[in-house]
Design a protein around this motif. Structure first.
Motif, short mmCIF file in Angstrom:
data_model
loop_
_atom_site.label_atom_id
_atom_site.label_comp_id
_atom_site.label_asym_id
_atom_site.label_seq_id
_atom_site.Cartn_x
_atom_site.Cartn_y
_atom_site.Cartn_z
N LYS A 276 -21.19 -50.23 29.67
CA LYS A 276 -20.07 -49.69 30.47
C LYS A 276 -19.17 -50.81 30.99
CE LYS A 276 -22.35 -45.44 31.85
NZ LYS A 276 -23.69 -45.35 32.43
N ARG B 49 -18.24 -52.39 20.65
CA ARG B 49 -17.00 -52.63 21.42
C ARG B 49 -16.89 -54.08 21.91
NH1 ARG B 49 -15.31 -49.09 26.43
NH2 ARG B 49 -13.33 -50.17 26.30
N ALA C 234 -17.27 -59.34 27.35
CA ALA C 234 -15.87 -59.50 27.79
C ALA C 234 -15.74 -60.53 28.90
CB ALA C 234 -15.30 -58.15 28.23
N ALA D 188 -17.41 -63.46 31.96
CA ALA D 188 -18.20 -63.43 33.19
C ALA D 188 -17.78 -62.18 33.96
CB ALA D 188 -17.93 -64.68 34.00
N ILE E 294 -16.17 -60.33 36.52
CA ILE E 294 -15.09 -60.70 37.45
C ILE E 294 -15.39 -60.13 38.84
CG2 ILE E 294 -12.61 -60.52 37.90
CD1 ILE E 294 -12.22 -60.35 34.81
N GLY F 116 -16.31 -66.04 29.19
CA GLY F 116 -17.73 -66.41 29.07
C GLY F 116 -18.38 -65.83 27.82
N GLU G 120 -17.51 -68.23 25.20
CA GLU G 120 -18.29 -69.44 25.49
C GLU G 120 -19.76 -69.26 25.12
OE1 GLU G 120 -16.74 -69.50 29.52
OE2 GLU G 120 -15.97 -71.52 29.16
N GLU H 268 -9.07 -66.73 30.84
CA GLU H 268 -9.24 -67.08 32.26
C GLU H 268 -7.92 -67.40 32.94
OE1 GLU H 268 -11.17 -68.16 29.75
OE2 GLU H 268 -13.28 -68.17 30.38
#
Ligand code: CO8
Length: 264
Positions: free
Chosen positions: A30, A66, A70, A72, A74, A115, A118, A138
């Motif tokens: 989700k 999907r 996406a 870290a 937020i 992230g 990364e 970012e």
């Protein structure tokens, strides 16, 4: 269909004992697998457990169709102070991933942002679906990549392309990532996990100790001068002559039969 248990598990583990491989799935669908502290704790713990597991020789990490991830989380960071960030040092535990000695393949579908990009770059190589998107957005939320993006992306695709991505926050496609050298292979979206597991199974048939030293030697290209890294590589090469697998591998070649590597 996901079971109750699957919904609670942040990382789903599947093992393929015949192939000596294991698959880890990030499981916060989700939130597009946003990497909060709990997900990273669980991922590091599972990777470390597989690294200690003699039955497993190669690992695949994936997300869902999907999103690989996406970025870290937020929401978790939004109101943090600099001192909170410094004292919790959440990125410090990413070093646990760097210490994994077995080959780890990222199988990426959908978003690999911030992230998430990364994380994919921290693993050893990336297999991507045609629809995958890589980016370091970012800059759009007033920060910069903090878990290696400015360094690993630059080394993977060069300064100019890395600057473009990091300064604009724009994404690149899987094909662009492949052309730039960020991604090893692009495949159909539906086949990413299958192909990554097949690649892991191919790797898992090699000598585990040679794999470990090969990974160490390639990673040394990031850390050392060429002269030091060449010396390091040579020592690791010589060291492998202390293994039974080197004797087995070379004997098997000369006897025209497939090798049977034991990891000794
Ligand atoms: N953090 C938290 N929640 C997220 C994140 C995220 N990074 N990304 C998506 N979500 C949530 C959304 O809030 C949304 O939740 P809800 O349904 O409750 O509103 C849900 O996931 C689905 O997302 P969208 O509705 O936005 O889906 P879209 O298909 O419209 O858009 C995008 C998909 C383009 C991926 C969009 O979600 C997006 O832009 N996400 C943020 C991407 C981003 O900026 N990532 C970078 C974050 S910063 C970072 O990674 C720094 C790394 C530092 C190191 C790590 C330290 C631990």
């Amino acid at each position: 269909m996901a079971s109750m248990n699957d919904e609670q598990q942040l990382i789903l583990v599947e093992r393929q004992p015949e192939q000596r491989t294991a698959l880890l799935r990030l499981n916060r669908p989700k939130q597009l697998n946003a990497l909060n502290g709990a997900v990273m704790d669980a991922l590091c713990a599972e990777l470390e457990a597989l690294d200690r597991d003699d039955e497993i020789r190669a690992i695949v990490v994936t997300g869902n169709e999907r999103a690989f991830a996406a970025g870290a989380d937020i929401g978790e960071m939004a109101s943090a102070t600099a001192i909170d960030m410094l004292l919790t040092n959440r990125i410090g535990q990413w070093d646990r991933i760097r210490r994994i000695t077995k080959p780890v393949i990222a199988a990426v579908n959908g978003w690999a942002l911030g992230g998430g990009c990364e994380l994919a770059m921290t693993l050893d190589l990336i297999v991507a679906g045609e629809g995958a998107k890589f980016g370091q957005p970012e800059i759009n939320i007033g920060v910069i990549p903090g878990a290696g993006g400015t360094q690993r992306l630059t080394r993977a695709i060069g300064k100019s392309k890395a600057m473009e991505m990091i300064l604009t926050g724009e994404n690149i496609t899987a094909r662009e990532a492949e052309a730039a050298g960020l991604v090893a292979r692009v495949t159909q979206d539906e086949l990413v996990v299958e192909d990554a597991l097949a690649l892991a199974a191919e790797v898992a048939r090699k000598s585990p100790i040679a794999l470990r030293l090969a990974k160490e030697a390639v990673n040394a290209a990031y850390e050392m001068s060429l002269t030091d890294a060449l010396t390091h590589e040579r020592r690791l090469f010589y060291l492998l002559f202390a293994t039974e697998d080197q004797k087995e591998g070379m004997a098997a070649f000369l006897e025209k039969r497939p090798p049977d590597f034991t990891g000794h």
